[in-house]
Design an enzyme around this catalytic site. Structure first.
Site, mmCIF file in Angstrom:
data_model
loop_
_atom_site.group_PDB
_atom_site.id
_atom_site.type_symbol
_atom_site.label_atom_id
_atom_site.label_comp_id
_atom_site.label_asym_id
_atom_site.label_seq_id
_atom_site.Cartn_x
_atom_site.Cartn_y
_atom_site.Cartn_z
ATOM 1 N N ASP A 1 16.059 64.343 29.196
ATOM 2 C CA ASP A 1 17.165 65.265 28.906
ATOM 3 C C ASP A 1 17.427 65.329 27.391
ATOM 4 O O ASP A 1 18.288 66.091 26.940
ATOM 5 C CB ASP A 1 18.419 64.938 29.710
ATOM 6 C CG ASP A 1 18.960 63.543 29.451
ATOM 7 O OD1 ASP A 1 18.365 62.806 28.649
ATOM 8 O OD2 ASP A 1 19.998 63.190 30.064
ATOM 9 N N SER A 2 16.635 64.567 26.595
ATOM 10 C CA SER A 2 16.601 64.790 25.147
ATOM 11 C C SER A 2 16.132 66.215 24.862
ATOM 12 O O SER A 2 16.256 66.693 23.725
ATOM 13 C CB SER A 2 15.681 63.773 24.459
ATOM 14 O OG SER A 2 14.425 63.729 25.102
ATOM 15 N N ASP B 1 13.893 63.549 34.131
ATOM 16 C CA ASP B 1 15.226 62.971 33.957
ATOM 17 C C ASP B 1 16.229 63.661 34.884
ATOM 18 O O ASP B 1 16.195 64.880 35.047
ATOM 19 C CB ASP B 1 15.685 63.199 32.513
ATOM 20 C CG ASP B 1 16.055 61.904 31.816
ATOM 21 O OD1 ASP B 1 16.250 60.888 32.512
ATOM 22 O OD2 ASP B 1 16.128 61.917 30.575
ATOM 23 N N LYS C 1 14.163 59.683 36.578
ATOM 24 C CA LYS C 1 14.837 58.631 35.808
ATOM 25 C C LYS C 1 16.330 58.895 35.844
ATOM 26 O O LYS C 1 16.760 60.060 35.772
ATOM 27 C CB LYS C 1 14.346 58.617 34.352
ATOM 28 C CG LYS C 1 15.086 57.588 33.476
ATOM 29 C CD LYS C 1 14.439 57.401 32.121
ATOM 30 C CE LYS C 1 14.787 58.426 31.108
ATOM 31 N NZ LYS C 1 16.235 58.583 30.824
ATOM 32 N N GLU D 1 20.323 57.058 34.541
ATOM 33 C CA GLU D 1 20.977 56.079 33.680
ATOM 34 C C GLU D 1 22.001 55.262 34.463
ATOM 35 O O GLU D 1 22.690 55.813 35.333
ATOM 36 C CB GLU D 1 21.688 56.796 32.519
ATOM 37 C CG GLU D 1 20.731 57.577 31.630
ATOM 38 C CD GLU D 1 21.434 58.277 30.469
ATOM 39 O OE1 GLU D 1 22.653 58.086 30.268
ATOM 40 O OE2 GLU D 1 20.741 59.014 29.738
ATOM 41 N N GLU E 1 17.161 51.062 26.043
ATOM 42 C CA GLU E 1 17.335 51.855 24.820
ATOM 43 C C GLU E 1 18.321 51.188 23.867
ATOM 44 O O GLU E 1 19.443 50.826 24.260
ATOM 45 C CB GLU E 1 17.817 53.276 25.180
ATOM 46 C CG GLU E 1 18.018 54.141 23.945
ATOM 47 C CD GLU E 1 18.176 55.622 24.215
ATOM 48 O OE1 GLU E 1 18.012 56.055 25.380
ATOM 49 O OE2 GLU E 1 18.467 56.354 23.251
HETATM 50 O O1 KIV Z 1 15.740 61.850 27.404
HETATM 51 C C1 KIV Z 1 14.979 61.054 26.833
HETATM 52 O O2 KIV Z 1 14.147 61.416 25.998
HETATM 53 C C2 KIV Z 1 15.092 59.641 27.186
HETATM 54 C C3 KIV Z 1 14.275 58.665 26.405
HETATM 55 C C4 KIV Z 1 14.874 58.475 25.077
HETATM 56 C C5 KIV Z 1 14.099 57.400 27.122
HETATM 57 O O3 KIV Z 1 15.831 59.308 28.051
#
Ligand code: KIV
Length: 278
Positions: free
Chosen positions: A44-45, A83, A113, A115, A182
């Site tokens: 989600d970056s 994500d 993924k 959090e 992280e």
């Molecule tokens: O969204 C992302 O890029 C991440 C990584 C920094 C692990 O969660």
């Protein structure tokens, strides 16, 4: 053949570092695959480096599905992890199941993924029981940036380090196949890594993790971010700017395109156009 989640455990057991990187589009995914990187995260970056938001919070499930589809088309060998955006797994386990299911079914990812620690363990358990592999994410969890009071190192005190370990064990026990750590002190990340069976994937967490992940823009020098935890392996801003300026100059000076870039019809075709003899 595509990398499976079980491969990551084998790599940890063999002491082989697990290389992961983010990707958000078809072309980059092809390059990442060609480089032989085994794990790709559609993170989600995306919100920060592709969509121009100042946090990951505005990213939607449909955004991630859209970009995951492109990445899956580009990367044929890597394990693709998608994500779960903010609030797509927090409201209820049913919601999380439905949304994670969409990431696999519509996006084509092989894993998701999410959090959080012990408080999402039940969600991780239900997802994995339903055939959805889960990568955990602890330490600096960017979706909680407002709660954490900024993008700060997590796990500095004895209490925080203990909570990090407890959370990691809870997520592992719930069935996660790997856990991102992280922005955690290197010695804390190393200690947590040593107590887990599943691999840890670090970002800003030192060399003691089982693998490393970076945002692809940060390692390519593309965009304005320069996080302390990233090393630039290229300077694509400079290369891209040079290329764009050269293109602009050549078009402006009528040096591009040339005959090499152009197809011509028979002269008779043009001669027959109305007004051609005028
Ligand atoms: O969204 C992302 O890029 C991440 C990584 C920094 C692990 O969660």
């Amino acid at each position: 053949m595509r990398v499976r989640t079980s491969k990551l455990l084998e790599m940890k057991q063999a002491g082989e570092p697990i290389v992961c990187v983010t990707a958000y589009d078809y072309t980059m995914a092809q390059l990442v695959d060609e480089a032989g990187i085994p794990v790709v995260l559609v993170g989600d970056s995306l919100g920060n480096v592709v969509l121009g938001y100042d946090s990951t919070l505005p990213v939607t499930l449909d955004d991630i599905i859209h970009h995951t589809r492109a990445v899956v088309r580009g990367a044929k060998n890597a394990l693709i992890v998608a994500d779960m955006p903010f609030m797509t797994y927090n409201v209820s386990v049913e919601d999380a199941l439905r949304n994670a299911g969409r990431l696999l079914q519509e996006g084509g990812a092989q894993a998701v993924k999410l959090e959080g620690g012990a408080f999402v363990a039940e969600t991780v358990r239900r997802l994995t029981e339903n055939g959805i592999p889960v990568m955990g994410h602890l330490g600096l969890t960017p979706q909680s940036v407002h709660q954490l009071g900024g993008y700060r190192v997590q796990g500095r005190t004895a209490g925080q380090a203990r909570r990090l370990l407890d959370d990691a064990l809870a997520i592992e026990d719930a069935g996660a196949f790997a856990i991102v750590l992280e922005t955690v002190p290197g010695n804390v990340a190393q200690a947590v890594t040593g107590r887990l069976t599943v691999p840890t994937i670090g970002i800003g967490a030192g060399p003691g993790c089982d693998g490393q992940i970076q945002v692809v823009h940060d390692i390519l020098g593309l965009g304005m971010r320069q996080p302390r935890h990233a090393r630039r392996y290229a300077e694509l801003n400079a290369v891209t700017l040079d290329a764009l300026r050269a293109y602009k100059d050549e078009v402006s000076a009528r040096r591009f395109p040339t005959a090499d870039h152009t197809t011509e019809a028979d002269a008779a075709v043009v001669a027959e156009l109305p007004g051609a003899d005028g």
